[in-house]
Design a protein around this motif. Structure first.
Motif, PDB file in Angstrom:
ATOM      1  N   SER A  15       2.029   5.783  -6.250  1.00 44.21           N
ATOM      2  CA  SER A  15       2.742   5.042  -6.837  1.00 44.21           C
ATOM      3  C   SER A  15       3.271   5.273  -8.205  1.00 44.21           C
ATOM      4  O   SER A  15       4.406   5.156  -8.495  1.00 44.21           O
ATOM      5  N   GLU A  61      -3.864  -6.110  -2.574  1.00 44.38           N
ATOM      6  CA  GLU A  61      -2.749  -6.208  -3.453  1.00 44.38           C
ATOM      7  C   GLU A  61      -2.074  -4.545  -3.346  1.00 44.38           C
ATOM      8  O   GLU A  61      -0.868  -4.604  -3.253  1.00 44.38           O
ATOM      9  N   SER A  62      -3.024  -3.731  -3.401  1.00 43.50           N
ATOM     10  CA  SER A  62      -2.565  -2.408  -3.061  1.00 43.50           C
ATOM     11  C   SER A  62      -1.722  -2.167  -1.927  1.00 43.50           C
ATOM     12  O   SER A  62      -0.661  -1.562  -1.722  1.00 43.50           O
ATOM     13  N   GLU A 104      -0.272  -4.420  -0.165  1.00 42.04           N
ATOM     14  CA  GLU A 104       1.049  -5.238  -0.054  1.00 42.04           C
ATOM     15  C   GLU A 104       1.880  -4.408  -0.894  1.00 42.04           C
ATOM     16  O   GLU A 104       3.202  -4.384  -0.397  1.00 42.04           O
ATOM     17  N   ASP A 105       1.516  -3.777  -1.941  1.00 41.61           N
ATOM     18  CA  ASP A 105       2.410  -2.841  -2.706  1.00 41.61           C
ATOM     19  C   ASP A 105       2.847  -1.809  -1.843  1.00 41.61           C
ATOM     20  O   ASP A 105       4.031  -1.315  -2.059  1.00 41.61           O
ATOM     21  N   GLN A 163       5.397  -2.614   0.635  1.00 40.32           N
ATOM     22  CA  GLN A 163       6.673  -2.875  -0.147  1.00 40.32           C
ATOM     23  C   GLN A 163       7.317  -1.578  -0.288  1.00 40.32           C
ATOM     24  O   GLN A 163       8.681  -1.398  -0.258  1.00 40.32           O
ATOM     25  N   LEU A 164       6.724  -0.666  -0.904  1.00 40.19           N
ATOM     26  CA  LEU A 164       7.285   0.890  -1.219  1.00 40.19           C
ATOM     27  C   LEU A 164       7.741   1.620   0.274  1.00 40.19           C
ATOM     28  O   LEU A 164       8.757   2.193  -0.023  1.00 40.19           O
TER      29      LEU A 164
END
Length: 694
Positions: free
Chosen positions: A519, A561-562, A564-565, A568-569
């Motif tokens: 990230s 949360e990680s 889901e992020d 998205q990436l």
């Protein structure tokens, strides 16, 4: 004689058909095989084929019609996503092939073939069963070591055995064969000098950071000769330059414009034309070309082609003796000797890397390799090398890590006949990885996730340590899956043994570390949007974070949360035109749907609590915190590294894992119960023939 005779009011019997000989002689035939007349004469008894009219239920006819319609719909939707978005990756089958497909599908509904659902959800049969999954091609097995196989197992662990949505996602997101063959037959322009120099510099910069494949000075001189000499003609060198141009276009692109060819695909297709010539005596040029094409093919998600390219390069290198030390009397030039050594180990790294991704066999065994590792002797002696050889320490570390990665696949995923010994195998591999970290030169250690600028200064470091994280995850995620099945398989969940929990912690920490550096690399521009290795690392860590988000520990919400992020990436990479991301994101969407269904099912089964912000499975886990060091362990890590952030290196140095690595084998045999084996691997041999639903 009447053809039919009544017997007590029963339905009339059909008279038996006479054989050819009795019919021609107009004599009565007994109807046996052979009949009495032919048996007495000692002649062959042949009966005419009969086309009997039989009655079938209308329901059976409609079932066949439905199967036919479903198969035709599958074939219609098997469209490969090419740069132009409109070319099929599977040729249209002939009517005979469609009939064979229907016959095979009808056979699968019979009793002779094992039920696919039961085979994927708990069967201990060690013999894999065949299932046509890629009509009209031959079915391929999927090894449990593959990242996509783990994603499928994750969904199966949370779903009902009969859920059709838990089938494996087919591998059909790649550049199609027809596209490449068409481009190979089309005249593709040679780049202008300024453009060619730019592409070559980008390709050489990237290749020299992670792998050594070509001598930069040699290819740069050949490129300049192609511009200055109008009569220059060297088809083999031209193929090598084309392959490097393809790699340069790939590494210098951030996305694929709509309706345009994937960056570098035209040069790649032109370079493959040289492969039609298979000389009796291979050369270094042919080996180098295959290695470059192998790297580029993996970016196209043509993973089997990459594995084949790398394997053929290794076999050519064996013919030339690159796996052996060549004496100075045979090759006096020390620069050429070092070039041979480094090309060999690059071929070794690629062969082992792709084999580990697919769970396939390497092209050569380690005991057959007698060549030395790369060295810096030329630089130390001041020999003229034109800057072709960078520091050897990086390539040595990468080659040793590739060796351990292959040992992980062969030992842990290669055979499941002794499940009780699995922890011993994991322990051995983690000991080797810990020793690998301790042998790293100081310049190659990573104590933080820093990627300072957007000019890729640390791309080689990121690639090396992501490979380390991925190898640790590969070795420990069967235990993570075991923990998930214990956690989700009963209410309340069964307790997880301490040794298993230690490995689950290590797996989760490495996944978190990988996602953090990925990230951060994306934010500062050090993440090539179309390249393959960082995309694969993202998917590997993403699946582990998805599992961790469902376990009961204080970091569940953060891991959710990680996850889901990261999803998205992955979606952004897919939209950029990244071929591997297109396939991985299909798995990600199914994983997100499975998690949502699991949460809804648990919400219906439990009484509503005072808080609506509790993570899934809250209150059902064993004591302790997954993926987060205990207080004394956290203090130890901070004292050792000066940082509170956990990396793969610090994860391998944690007291709980060090204690695990010191345990004797007899202390880890909690899997002696055969039922525990099914929680680790659903089918023997490390492979399964997955069922596909399109």
């Amino acid at each position: 004689m009447d053809d039919r005779e009544n017997d007590g009011g029963l339905a009339p019997k059909i008279k038996s058909t006479a054989c050819h000989r009795c019919h021609s002689r107009k004599v009565k035939c007994s109807g046996d095989q052979p009949c009495a007349n032919c048996n007495k004469s000692g002649l062959d008894c042949v009966y005419p084929s009969r086309n009997r009219r039989v009655r079938v239920d209308e329901r059976y006819i409609k079932q066949l019609e439905g199967e036919n319609k479903r198969l035709r719909a599958q074939l219609a939707h098997r469209v490969d996503i090419t740069p132009s978005g409109g070319e099929s990756s599977v040729s249209t089958p002939s009517p005979a092939q469609e009939e064979q497909a229907l016959s095979r599908d009808r056979d699968l509904n019979g009793a002779a073939v094992p039920d696919s659902t039961s085979a994927l959800h708990g069967s201990t049969d060690t013999q894999p069963w065949f299932l046509d999954i890629d009509l009209p091609q031959t079915p391929k097995p999927i090894n449990e070591a593959a990242d996509t196989a783990f994603a499928t197992r994750f969904r199966q662990a949370l779903s009902d055995p009969g859920d059709p949505h838990c089938s494996h996602v087919p591998h059909n997101e790649y550049a199609g064969d027809d596209t490449i063959m068409s481009l190979a037959e089309t005249a593709w322009p040679w780049p202008k000098p300024s453009r060619a120099r730019l592409l070559m510099n980008v390709a050489l910069m990237h290749a020299s950071r992670c792998l050594y494949i070509v001598r930069p000075g040699e290819v740069l001189q050949a490129m300049e000769n192609s511009f200055s000499n109008p009569h220059w003609r060297d088809p083999i060198m031209a193929g090598k330059l084309r392959a490097l141009f393809a790699l340069g276009e790939l590494c210098s692109s951030r996305f694929v414009p709509p309706g345009q060819v994937f960056p570098g695909l035209g040069h790649f297709a032109q370079a493959t034309r040289i492969l039609s010539y298979l000389g009796e005596h291979p050369t270094m040029d042919f080996i180098e070309i295959r290695l470059i094409l192998s790297v580029y093919s993996f970016t196209l998600n043509r993973i089997y082609a990459s594995y084949t390219f790398a394997g053929s390069a290794v076999r050519m290198a064996v013919i030339l003796g690159l796996h052996l030390n060549i004496p100075p009397t045979q090759l006096p030039d020390p620069v050429l000797r070092e070039h041979r050594v480094r090309v060999w180990w690059s071929a070794y790294i690629l062969d082992r890397s792709w084999a580990a991704v697919l769970g396939c066999l390497p092209s050569i065994q380690d005991e057959d390799i007698k060549v030395d590792m790369p060295s810096n002797k030329l630089a130390e002696k001041g020999a003229p090398t034109n800057g072709d050889f960078s520091d050897a320490g990086y390539y040595i570390a990468y080659a040793k890590l590739a060796r351990i990665s292959m040992k992980v696949v062969q030992s842990i995923y290669g055979g499941k006949d002794q499940a009780a010994d699995l922890f011993t195998k994991v322990q051995q591999r983690l000991k080797e990885l810990k020793a690998w970290v301790e042998e790293l030169p100081p310049a190659l250690h990573m104590y933080t996730t820093s990627t300072t600028t957007s000019s890729y200064p640390n791309y080689d470091m990121l690639s090396l340590h992501l490979k380390l994280n991925g190898t640790i995850i590969l070795a420990t995620r069967p235990i993570l899956l075991y923990g998930l099945r214990l956690h989700a398989g009963s209410s309340p969940p069964k307790p997880i043994p301490a040794s298993a929990k230690t490995l689950i912690d290590t797996c989760i920490r490495c996944a978190r570390h990988s996602y953090r550096i990925l990230s951060e690399s994306w934010m500062n521009g050090a993440f090539p949007a179309l390249y393959h290795d960082l995309t694969q690392s993202l998917f590997s860590s993403l699946t582990v974070l998805a599992v961790s988000s469902l376990l009961d520990h204080e970091e569940s919400s953060s891991d959710r949360e990680s996850f889901e992020d990261a999803a998205q990436l992955m979606s952004q990479l897919k939209d950029s035109g990244n071929f591997p991301a297109r396939e991985y994101y299909r798995h990600v969407k199914l994983m997100m749907e499975t998690i949502k269904k699991t949460e809804e099912k648990n919400a219906r089964a439990e009484m509503p609590g005072p808080s609506n912000h509790m993570p899934p499975y809250t209150g059902h886990g064993t004591p302790g915190h997954f993926g987060e060091p205990h207080g004394d362990e956290r203090d130890h890590i901070a004292d050792m590294s000066g940082l509170s952030e956990v990396t793969a290196e610090t994860a391998l140095a944690e007291p709980s894992l060090e204690e695990f690595l010191m345990q004797p084998a007899m202390g880890m045999q909690f899997l002696e119960d055969p039922s525990s084996s099914d929680l680790l691997f659903q089918q023997g041999g490390g492979i399964y023939w997955p069922e596909f639903h399109f």
